[in-house]
Structure formats: C-alpha cells, structure tokens
Design an enzyme around this catalytic site. Sequence first.
Site, PDB file in Angstrom:
ATOM      1  CG  ASP A 185      10.678 -27.665   1.111  1.00  0.00           C
ATOM      2  OD1 ASP A 185      10.660 -28.681   1.824  1.00  0.00           O
ATOM      3  OD2 ASP A 185      10.510 -26.518   1.553  1.00  0.00           O
TER       4      ASP A 185
ATOM      5  CB  SER B 239      11.269 -24.558   8.345  1.00  0.00           C
ATOM      6  OG  SER B 239      11.056 -25.944   8.410  1.00  0.00           O
TER       7      SER B 239
ATOM      8  CG  HIS C 266      13.120 -27.276   4.077  1.00  0.00           C
ATOM      9  ND1 HIS C 266      11.863 -26.740   4.057  1.00  0.00           N
ATOM     10  CD2 HIS C 266      13.541 -27.189   5.372  1.00  0.00           C
ATOM     11  CE1 HIS C 266      11.515 -26.348   5.261  1.00  0.00           C
ATOM     12  NE2 HIS C 266      12.521 -26.606   6.085  1.00  0.00           N
TER      13      HIS C 266
END
Length: 327
Positions: A268, A175, A298
């Site tokens: 995501d 991320s 995610h």
Amino acid sequence: MAQAGQPDVADCAAFMSTHLLTPRMAGVLERIRRAKRPAFHTLSAEQARAAYVAGAEVLDLPRARLDRVEDLRVPGTDGTELAARRYRPVQAPRGTLLYLHGGGFTIGGLETHDSLCRQLALLSGAQVLALDYRLAPEHRFPTAVDDTWAALRWLREQGAALGFDSERLAVGGDSAGGTLAAVAAILSRDHGLTLRAQLLITPGTTAHADTATHKLFANGFLLDSVTIEWFFEQYIDRSQRSDWRFAPLNADSLDGVAPACLLLAECDPLCDEGLAYADRLRLAGVEVSLELYRGMTHDFIKMGRVLDEARHAQAAAGDALRRAFEP
C-alpha cells in the site's frame, strides 16, 4: 540508461514490488484490470462517487444480519444535518464506535462501507455509528474534520438518549477515514473527551505522498499515485497540507491520545506513513497494537469474499474494540 541485457532499476523495483503480492491478491488486481473501469482521476467527483458505489461491495462479505440498522441525522457544527447509520448487534451492545469511511475525502459513503460496518458491530459487540461526512470538492478542508468532531461530541453529549453507550466511545476509519479518526483522537485529548480506542485502518498521516512505499507502489496496486494527488487536489490547498488536521504525523504532540489499533497493508502506498504514525504513538507512550498484512494492497479489508486476510483483519479489529470496551 541500462545496458543491453541489464534490467533497468525501475523495472527491478516494479518486479520486486509485484512479487510481494500474494497470489490471490494479484488475482484480484488482475480481475480489476480486466474490468477496465475508468480511473477515478479521469472522472468528475460525481462520476467517481457513482463508480465507487457500483463496485464498492463486489468483493465484500454479504451484509450481515444485525438486531437493528437504521439511518439517523447528526447535527454538524454549522447546523447542517449529517446523514449517519446506526448498527446494533444482536447481543446487548457494549461501547460505541464512530466510523469514518475511506474515499480520499471525495468519494464513499454509507452504502460503500455498509458491509464493513456490519462486520465491525458483529465482531466487536459494540454499536457502530457510520457518519456520512461532507465530501470534497463541494466541501473542502477542514469540513470533514469539523463534521467528524461534531458527530463525536454529539455521541458524547446526546448519544445516551438514543440508546448509545456514550461513556465508552471509540473512533475508527479506513484510509481518509483513518486520517479523520486519528485527528479526532487528538481533538478528543485536547478537549477532555475520553476515548477507549482509535482504530486506524490503512490511514493517511503525512502531508505529502513522498515516502518509499509511495514510490514503490505508485502504479498498479489499486491506489495509484495520480489518484492520490487527484483526491488531495479535490480536498485541500497545497499550502494547507502541513496542517496536522490533514497530516496527523505533523501534530506537535501525541501524548495522551487514545490507545491505537493500526491495520496496515504491505503493498500500500500509505504503508510507511502508517508505520511512522505507530512509531510516533509509541514514542509518546501510547499503547499500540499493529498488524501488517503481508502481500495485501490498500482497501484489502473490504475484500472478505475472496481474501482470508480481509476476514482476519476484520476479526482483529473486532477483538481490539471488544477489549477496549471492557469495563
């Protein structure tokens, strides 16, 4: 407005996106909804960090046993001592991975990603150094970038004295940490620091959350659009968001950066920008390994207790690093 008996376009999109999820992933999201935890954007940064720590490893694999796990201090560019954690596998380690945790540059730390870092060390046979870079809003852009680069240079210049393999280095993250890893790979190229690999797990790469997957998965897929914007507001001024150190897809050139392993999730919001970054890397002649995990959201890679895909992704990351660190 839809006529009677006809579905609204937005409703159709929501239906289609929801049905992309695997049954087990959908079940995880339902359990999270039933827990009724407050959304990060409704909390202060301090409260959000505490909430993330409380739930971060609930779905993670148990913390694996390693030969050594120890806390260290790494000097930042401004003299600040940064907390870090070394993970050394039982076998003689080959290579060193600098790992940057996710959390929107605002939450997360050594404890939230301890299980994942242990798995990466175990599966790759390399040592992992996880960096507790400074967080927003107390430390806004580009502090996290500066801390990452300082740690990478420290590993290269002084790591050998502490038993790290400072010749075979890689950088990775998930991320926001994936964003930092991509930026570190570009900085490494620019400064002549050779990396064996960059491991980018569901990274953010664009300046604005405006891709198709940001719209398709805006709500109800773990990382909501309002939370993304809240993270951005904590970290960076809107006028700075085109800076490639925040949005590496905006870098003038990606020629000569380290070979990349990208692990992406289909459901995501960041999926499209991860795919776009892989395309840019390939166009620049960079070796790219890409895995797209269908039906995942995610942060899925930190759900190894319940998702086979998480364990497969961790194994893929370990294999990529093991190959990268071969002589």
